[in-house]
Design a protein around this motif. Structure first.
Motif, PDB file in Angstrom:
ATOM      1  N   VAL A 294      -3.375   2.676   9.193  1.00  0.00           N
ATOM      2  CA  VAL A 294      -3.484   2.953   7.765  1.00  0.00           C
ATOM      3  C   VAL A 294      -3.726   4.439   7.521  1.00  0.00           C
ATOM      4  O   VAL A 294      -4.394   5.108   8.311  1.00  0.00           O
ATOM      5  N   GLU A 295      -3.157   4.923   6.433  1.00  0.00           N
ATOM      6  CA  GLU A 295      -3.402   6.298   5.991  1.00  0.00           C
ATOM      7  C   GLU A 295      -4.474   6.231   4.908  1.00  0.00           C
ATOM      8  O   GLU A 295      -4.314   5.518   3.929  1.00  0.00           O
ATOM      9  N   VAL A 296      -5.558   6.960   5.111  1.00  0.00           N
ATOM     10  CA  VAL A 296      -6.586   7.005   4.075  1.00  0.00           C
ATOM     11  C   VAL A 296      -6.156   8.068   3.074  1.00  0.00           C
ATOM     12  O   VAL A 296      -6.010   9.236   3.423  1.00  0.00           O
ATOM     13  N   LYS A 297      -5.953   7.646   1.824  1.00  0.00           N
ATOM     14  CA  LYS A 297      -5.304   8.560   0.876  1.00  0.00           C
ATOM     15  C   LYS A 297      -6.260   9.349   0.010  1.00  0.00           C
ATOM     16  O   LYS A 297      -5.908  10.416  -0.483  1.00  0.00           O
TER      17      LYS A 297
ATOM     18  N   ILE B 252     -10.552  -5.797  11.172  1.00  0.00           N
ATOM     19  CA  ILE B 252      -9.236  -6.199  11.681  1.00  0.00           C
ATOM     20  C   ILE B 252      -9.215  -6.148  13.212  1.00  0.00           C
ATOM     21  O   ILE B 252      -8.708  -7.047  13.874  1.00  0.00           O
TER      22      ILE B 252
ATOM     23  N   LEU C 180       1.509   7.080  11.337  1.00  0.00           N
ATOM     24  CA  LEU C 180       1.727   5.656  11.062  1.00  0.00           C
ATOM     25  C   LEU C 180       3.015   5.190  11.740  1.00  0.00           C
ATOM     26  O   LEU C 180       3.065   4.113  12.329  1.00  0.00           O
TER      27      LEU C 180
ATOM     28  N   TYR D  58      -2.782  -2.730  13.405  1.00  0.00           N
ATOM     29  CA  TYR D  58      -2.638  -2.146  12.074  1.00  0.00           C
ATOM     30  C   TYR D  58      -2.853  -0.644  12.135  1.00  0.00           C
ATOM     31  O   TYR D  58      -3.571  -0.149  13.009  1.00  0.00           O
TER      32      TYR D  58
ATOM     33  N   HIS E  12      -5.733  -7.581   2.831  1.00  0.00           N
ATOM     34  CA  HIS E  12      -4.893  -8.779   2.887  1.00  0.00           C
ATOM     35  C   HIS E  12      -4.627  -9.131   4.345  1.00  0.00           C
ATOM     36  O   HIS E  12      -3.634  -8.721   4.942  1.00  0.00           O
TER      37      HIS E  12
ATOM     38  N   TRP F  85     -11.948   1.639   4.359  1.00  0.00           N
ATOM     39  CA  TRP F  85     -10.982   1.523   5.445  1.00  0.00           C
ATOM     40  C   TRP F  85     -11.627   1.583   6.821  1.00  0.00           C
ATOM     41  O   TRP F  85     -11.098   1.016   7.786  1.00  0.00           O
TER      42      TRP F  85
ATOM     43  N   ASP G 275      -1.459  -7.292   5.583  1.00  0.00           N
ATOM     44  CA  ASP G 275      -0.867  -7.025   4.263  1.00  0.00           C
ATOM     45  C   ASP G 275       0.093  -8.127   3.813  1.00  0.00           C
ATOM     46  O   ASP G 275       0.541  -8.118   2.669  1.00  0.00           O
TER      47      ASP G 275
ATOM     48  N   ARG H 268       0.842  -1.201   0.000  1.00  0.00           N
ATOM     49  CA  ARG H 268       0.000   0.000   0.000  1.00  0.00           C
ATOM     50  C   ARG H 268       0.877   1.251   0.000  1.00  0.00           C
ATOM     51  O   ARG H 268       0.638   2.190  -0.711  1.00  0.00           O
TER      52      ARG H 268
ATOM     53  N   GLU I 263     -11.666   6.079  -0.466  1.00  0.00           N
ATOM     54  CA  GLU I 263     -11.204   4.970   0.387  1.00  0.00           C
ATOM     55  C   GLU I 263     -11.852   4.957   1.768  1.00  0.00           C
ATOM     56  O   GLU I 263     -11.713   3.974   2.500  1.00  0.00           O
TER      57      GLU I 263
ATOM     58  N   ASP J 100       0.595 -11.944   2.814  1.00  0.00           N
ATOM     59  CA  ASP J 100      -0.189 -13.143   2.513  1.00  0.00           C
ATOM     60  C   ASP J 100       0.489 -14.390   3.083  1.00  0.00           C
ATOM     61  O   ASP J 100      -0.143 -15.216   3.701  1.00  0.00           O
TER      62      ASP J 100
END
Ligand SMILES: Cc1ncc(C[n+]2csc(CCOP(=O)(O)OP(=O)(O)O)c2C)c(N)n1
Ligand SMILES: [Mg+2]
Lengths: 105, 572
Positions: B130-133, B148, B119, B128, B182, B141, A73, A14, B137, A75
């Motif tokens: 995450v950056e929402v871009k 998650i 992050l 986890y 993933h 997310w 992220d 990502r 998205e 697999d």
């Protein structure tokens, strides 16, 4: 006890945070990275090959790999036996140098 | 639709009803977009006094309800303030979702005002981040974050959204039906051979013990554990947090084992010929020495969601990865087909001997001061069966470990993996917001209480009627005790002076405050606090010389545990 492992990581890319988290996993287990190679496809599929080395002798190689395998992220991770690699060659025409904020050509 | 509106809608689709937080420039669009929801009562925003408190509150909410707790913070100091709360939730596998605002995309990396590498600071303390871009998205997310956080081994997730992404507009909104990331929640595989092997080993064992961890609470597997224990006549011990999964009045429950655990529970684990761990990792707090455990030559079996735990500390002889409720169900079926119930009379006689023997040390009489075991007994007498207790970190937490009898699953919450002082009060507030039907008590220490006590203001403003019982020994008692016992009485940097006056402090926030002089005061004030139903603080003076026992020398083995005060010649 094995001191070195070559692994293949199949992951989803990502942003470079992926590499950061992979590297941090090994750092936390006091392991070193000897070499690595990474390629990202159009769709974000990312393959990383790397050799990790247990210089501290703490015996964390197995644990680090299984820990990595449960990271968002990623697999899967494969441990490659009898792996070898060829150093790749970089070709270029011109160079621009950056040294502590100073740019020179 | 604006990005921040989309964010609110996406959160509501995940069932978010309560949100703990503090606004700042970078999460202000979010606040602006939920005003109507707050006014209509669809969303409740609880304005905490420090972001660490918001994170602990979300964590307490999650532990009490089983659903993710949600918080929001602004970029920079807001984000760095939640770090302690995130790592606390991470270590104790608690599902928390943090929505953080970030500086505009074009300002990133430029040392702009309040820019934090969110992050970067979040990765090591979360499951986890995450950056929402882009605005597109956002829905995905938010969905992924809840997925998650709450599946597999639960844990905190940070969703960082730049301010300009929240301010953007979108026309065609698409809400995903499913998470797309993933990530794989751990699988539950029923392997007949392993189930049979576990069942056979359990039938053969003469001195089996079940070690219960928090995984049992998260999987709602308390009934299955109790059935297994009954079927096999098998004593149960627990980890410190695992205590929350087993009713203390279940006759075969021996108690929490480990560093400051009950002596009889640690001894039962050592003397057993088979130990079945369920939803527990073999942490260094539970098994203080792996060699000591291995030397017992017992059979180790483990049922645990996260298979990577089998590679740490002690490798179990038989292990099954997966959901504890499902796997215990299979094990119970197999056992009932396989054979008759067992009673293990001799082993249970031995357990009772251990209980009897150690009880002479564990209930010392008053020596002019109130004794912790008795304080907790007084609380037990007045609190309803399903009352929730949270704790700070220190001696008082260890007293709660050994003496507090929690009687319902999911009613005892403590920062056990991280040992975060200051967890107790905000976690109690979160638990109360999530479970307003329960009486929620923060059993705290003076040091821990003062770390996040400012959030009492929120409890008063927002009418969150928690009751804090503060063991005021004017010292960082647990550290003092280690100096006293194991560092030649070289006591340094732990004792407090007279400040503050805890009662006046509590009153200044508008909380009810009580000073308990004896056990009957404790009971009376607790009854009053429950009846008044407002945030309350009961100060309980405790002697600084009091010890949390049993204990071990740092790095010690369970067999080296010290069960009575070595400074006195008598037993107590
Ligand atoms: C945030 C934080 N800082 C330091 C510590 C180390 N520590 C562990 S217990 C303790 C003393 C806690 O004092 P108090 O809350 O008054 O509880 P008591 O032991 O007196 O019951 C300290 C300083 C910690 N666990 N957490
Ligand atoms: Mg104290």
């Amino acid at each position: 006890m094995t001191q070195e492992k070559t692994i293949k990581i199949e992951a989803y890319y990502r942003d470079p945070g992926l590499l950061e988290r992979i590297a941090a996993t090994f750092r936390r287990f006091w392991l070193d990275i000897k070499w690595m190679n990474m390629k990202v496809e159009e769709d974000g599929k990312c393959t990383v090959y790397m050799s990790i080395y247990d210089g501290s002798g703490l015996g964390n190689l197995d644990l680090s790999v299984i820990t990595l395998s449960k990271m968002v992220d990623i697999d899967f991770v494969e441990e490659l036996e009898g792996a070898s690699y060829k150093e790749f060659e970089i070709k270029y025409n011109k160079m621009k140098k950056y040294e502590w904020g100073v740019i020179s050509e | 639709m604006k990005g921040s509106e989309l964010l609110v809608k996406s959160m509501k689709r995940e069932g978010v009803k309560d949100l703990f937080g503090i606004p700042g420039l970078y999460n202000m669009p979010l606040y602006d977009s939920f005003i109507e929801d707050v006014e209509s009562g669809e969303l409740r925003h609880i304005l905490m006094r420090h972001e660490q408190g918001a994170a602990h509150a979300a964590d307490g909410y999650a532990r009490a309800t089983g659903r993710p707790g949600v918080l929001t913070a602004t970029a920079g100091p807001g984000v760095t303030n939640i770090v302690t709360g995130l790592i606390t939730a991470y270590q104790d596998s608690s599902p928390v979702v943090a929505i953080t605002g970030a500086v505009n995309r074009n300002a990133m990396g430029k040392l702009s005002f309040q820019e934090s590498d969110t992050l970067g600071v979040s990765f090591p303390v979360t499951k986890y981040a995450v950056e929402v871009k882009t605005i597109e998205e956002i829905p995905l997310w938010v969905k992924n974050a809840f997925y998650i956080a709450s599946t597999g081994r639960p844990g905190p997730v940070v969703v960082d959204i730049p301010r300009d992404v929240q301010m953007e507009d979108i026309e065609n909104v698409h809400y995903p039906e499913e998470a797309k990331v993933h990530y794989k929640p751990f699988k539950t595989v029923v392997n007949r051979d392993l189930v049979n092997q576990m069942a056979l080993n359990l039938m053969k064992a003469e001195k089996p013990v079940i070690l219960v961890g928090t995984g049992v609470a998260w999987a709602n597997a308390t009934d299955e554990v109790l059935k297994l224990s009954e079927f096999l006549g098998c004593p149960i011990v627990s980890t410190l947090p695992g205590k929350s999964a087993i009713p203390a009045d279940y006759p075969l429950y021996v108690g929490a084992m480990g560093y400051y655990g009950r002596a009889e529970a640690s001894m039962a684990a050592l003397e057993s010929d088979l130990l079945l761990a369920v939803g527990a990792r073999f942490s260094d707090r539970t098994f203080t020495s792996y060699d000591e455990m291995k030397d017992t030559k017992k059979i180790f079996m483990s049922i645990n969601l996260d298979p990577t735990d089998f590679s740490k500390g002690i490798k179990p002889d038989v292990s099954m990865a997966g959901n504890a409720k499902v796997l215990l169900g299979e094990l119970l079926n197999t056992l009932s087909v396989m054979g008759r119930k067992k009673a293990n009379y001799a082993w249970n006689r031995r357990i009772n001997e251990l209980k009897d023997y150690y009880s002479q040390f564990s209930h010392p009489s008053d020596d002019g001061h109130m004794r912790p075991w008795h304080i907790l007994k007084a609380l037990r007498e007045v609190l309803p069966r399903d009352a929730i207790m949270t704790t700070g970190v220190g001696q008082h937490q260890m007293w709660a470990e050994t003496y507090w009898e929690n009687l319902e699953p999911r009613s005892f919450f403590s920062s056990t993996g991280m040992g975060t002082m200051g967890f107790g009060l905000p976690a109690a507030m979160g638990a109360k917001v999530g479970r307003p039907d329960k009486i929620v008590v923060d059993y705290d220490g003076d040091g821990s209480f003062m770390m996040t006590g400012n959030n009492l203001a929120t409890a008063v403003d927002e009418n969150i009627p928690i009751i804090a019982v503060v063991n005021d020994n004017r010292t960082l008692g647990l550290v003092r005790q280690v100096q006293d016992m194991f560092q030649n009485k070289r006591i340094v940097g732990v004792d407090y002076g007279n400040s503050p006056n805890i009662l006046k402090y509590a009153e200044s926030f508008g909380a009810d405050a009580f000073e308990a002089h004896d056990y009957s005061d404790i009971m009376e004030y607790m009854r009053t606090a429950i009846k008044e139903n407002v945030p309350s603080v009961i100060r309980v003076p405790v002697d600084k010389e009091e010890l949390a026992l049993p204990t071990l020398p740092p790095g010690g083995k369970l067999r080296e545990m010290i069960v009575s005060d070595p400074r006195k010649n008598n037993k107590n």
